[in-house]
Design a protein around this motif. Structure first.
Motif, PDB file in Angstrom:
ATOM      1  N   GLU A 238       0.884  -1.146  -0.191  1.00 30.12           N
ATOM      2  CA  GLU A 238      -0.120   0.024  -0.065  1.00 30.12           C
ATOM      3  C   GLU A 238       0.908   1.262  -0.132  1.00 30.12           C
ATOM      4  O   GLU A 238       0.625   2.110  -0.679  1.00 30.12           O
ATOM      5  CB  GLU A 238      -1.020  -0.063   1.246  1.00 30.12           C
ATOM      6  N   ILE A 239       1.907   1.190   0.882  1.00 33.48           N
ATOM      7  CA  ILE A 239       2.806   2.236   0.945  1.00 33.48           C
ATOM      8  C   ILE A 239       3.381   2.592  -0.297  1.00 33.48           C
ATOM      9  O   ILE A 239       3.600   3.707  -0.930  1.00 33.48           O
ATOM     10  CB  ILE A 239       3.898   2.137   1.916  1.00 33.48           C
ATOM     11  N   ILE A 240       3.888   1.702  -1.389  1.00 33.48           N
ATOM     12  CA  ILE A 240       4.400   1.700  -2.596  1.00 33.48           C
ATOM     13  C   ILE A 240       3.723   2.283  -3.672  1.00 33.48           C
ATOM     14  O   ILE A 240       3.972   3.163  -4.516  1.00 33.48           O
ATOM     15  CB  ILE A 240       5.227   0.547  -3.030  1.00 33.48           C
ATOM     16  N   GLU A 241       2.326   1.821  -3.466  1.00 33.00           N
ATOM     17  CA  GLU A 241       1.411   2.199  -4.230  1.00 33.00           C
ATOM     18  C   GLU A 241       0.794   3.846  -4.244  1.00 33.00           C
ATOM     19  O   GLU A 241       0.823   4.471  -5.150  1.00 33.00           O
ATOM     20  CB  GLU A 241      -0.094   1.365  -4.105  1.00 33.00           C
ATOM     21  N   LYS A 242       1.106   4.097  -3.004  1.00 28.10           N
ATOM     22  CA  LYS A 242       0.847   5.662  -2.766  1.00 28.10           C
ATOM     23  C   LYS A 242       2.275   6.391  -3.158  1.00 28.10           C
ATOM     24  O   LYS A 242       2.059   7.415  -3.610  1.00 28.10           O
ATOM     25  CB  LYS A 242       1.024   5.820  -1.206  1.00 28.10           C
ATOM     26  N   TYR A 243       3.259   5.851  -2.900  1.00 24.83           N
ATOM     27  CA  TYR A 243       4.614   6.437  -3.712  1.00 24.83           C
ATOM     28  C   TYR A 243       4.524   6.899  -5.249  1.00 24.83           C
ATOM     29  O   TYR A 243       4.732   7.788  -5.667  1.00 24.83           O
ATOM     30  CB  TYR A 243       5.558   5.544  -3.220  1.00 24.83           C
ATOM     31  N   VAL A 244       4.107   5.670  -5.920  1.00 26.17           N
ATOM     32  CA  VAL A 244       3.747   5.596  -7.249  1.00 26.17           C
ATOM     33  C   VAL A 244       2.886   6.816  -7.568  1.00 26.17           C
ATOM     34  O   VAL A 244       3.114   7.507  -8.463  1.00 26.17           O
ATOM     35  CB  VAL A 244       3.516   4.271  -7.814  1.00 26.17           C
ATOM     36  N   GLU A 245       1.597   6.777  -6.984  1.00 25.24           N
ATOM     37  CA  GLU A 245       0.723   7.859  -7.190  1.00 25.24           C
ATOM     38  C   GLU A 245       1.066   9.375  -7.309  1.00 25.24           C
ATOM     39  O   GLU A 245       1.001  10.332  -7.875  1.00 25.24           O
ATOM     40  CB  GLU A 245      -0.650   7.629  -6.504  1.00 25.24           C
ATOM     41  N   MET A 246       2.209   9.644  -5.805  1.00 30.06           N
ATOM     42  CA  MET A 246       2.739  10.738  -5.608  1.00 30.06           C
ATOM     43  C   MET A 246       3.592  11.368  -6.615  1.00 30.06           C
ATOM     44  O   MET A 246       3.704  12.260  -7.093  1.00 30.06           O
ATOM     45  CB  MET A 246       3.438  10.698  -4.484  1.00 30.06           C
TER      46      MET A 246
END
Length: 201
Positions: A100-108
């Motif tokens: 979930e954290i990496i998915e958030k990082y990708v979106e940012m």
């Protein structure tokens, strides 16, 4: 085109050297002053604070949303029209697990909210989330530059590659200044001071 800066530099190579020196110095202060300890993990407001801290001695726009549309290669980052909405959505994304954290990082990364310095700021932001949520950070010296760039380029379509790459570089040395600074040291190398294509409004 050289970005307008507080040093009055008009040569991009000179600006790159000065920016690297100043932002690294500020990154050390960010760590040693424990600034991140009082900021919420995973919020855009925290990324803004990081960006402002790193670049306020260099650019007037430090910590402020970009006012241009930008693209790198054939990829266009979030259009200005949708940028604010995208950031609000990212704030609400879950961050309880590594995936979930990496998915958030990708979106940012897709949002790319600042005119310059997105990579450096967002990597610190990412490590701050990882540290708070799962007790880990990334040892960026273990992340191959070319693999990282290719994985990030493909991540908007398929994020498995960047997840695998970063998971292999996780460490529990969350309070190590040396580990923290590896992310900053590698930032200049990663970003390469590529000139983004811009569209002034």
């Amino acid at each position: 085109m050289t970005l307008e800066n507080k040093f009055g530099l008009t040569n991009s190579a000179d600006l790159a050297r000065e920016e690297e020196f100043v932002s690294k110095k500020r990154a050390v202060e960010l760590f040693e002053n424990s600034v991140l300890d009082s900021l919420p993990a995973g919020k855009f407001s925290t990324l803004q604070a990081i960006h402002k801290y790193l670049f306020e001695d260099i650019y007037d726009f430090a910590g402020e949303l970009r006012t241009v549309n930008i693209a790198k290669g054939n990829f266009r980052f979030a259009p200005l029209l949708y940028l604010q909405a995208a950031l609000e959505s990212i704030d609400k994304m879950p961050q309880a697990s590594f995936d979930e954290i990496i998915e958030k990082y990708v979106e940012m990364n897709i949002a790319h909210p600042f005119r310059e310095g997105n990579g450096r700021s967002t990597r610190i932001w990412l490590d701050h989330i990882l540290k708070n949520e799962i007790g880990k950070v990334i040892d960026w010296s273990k992340v191959d530059k070319e693999d990282y760039l290719l994985a990030m380029e493909r991540s908007p379509i398929k994020d498995v590659e960047i997840k695998v790459l970063l998971k292999c570089a996780l460490t529990d040395e969350t309070d190590s200044r040396e580990i923290y600074m590896k992310g900053i040291d590698h930032s200049y190398y990663y970003e390469g001071y590529t000139t983004f294509k811009t569209e002034e409004l």
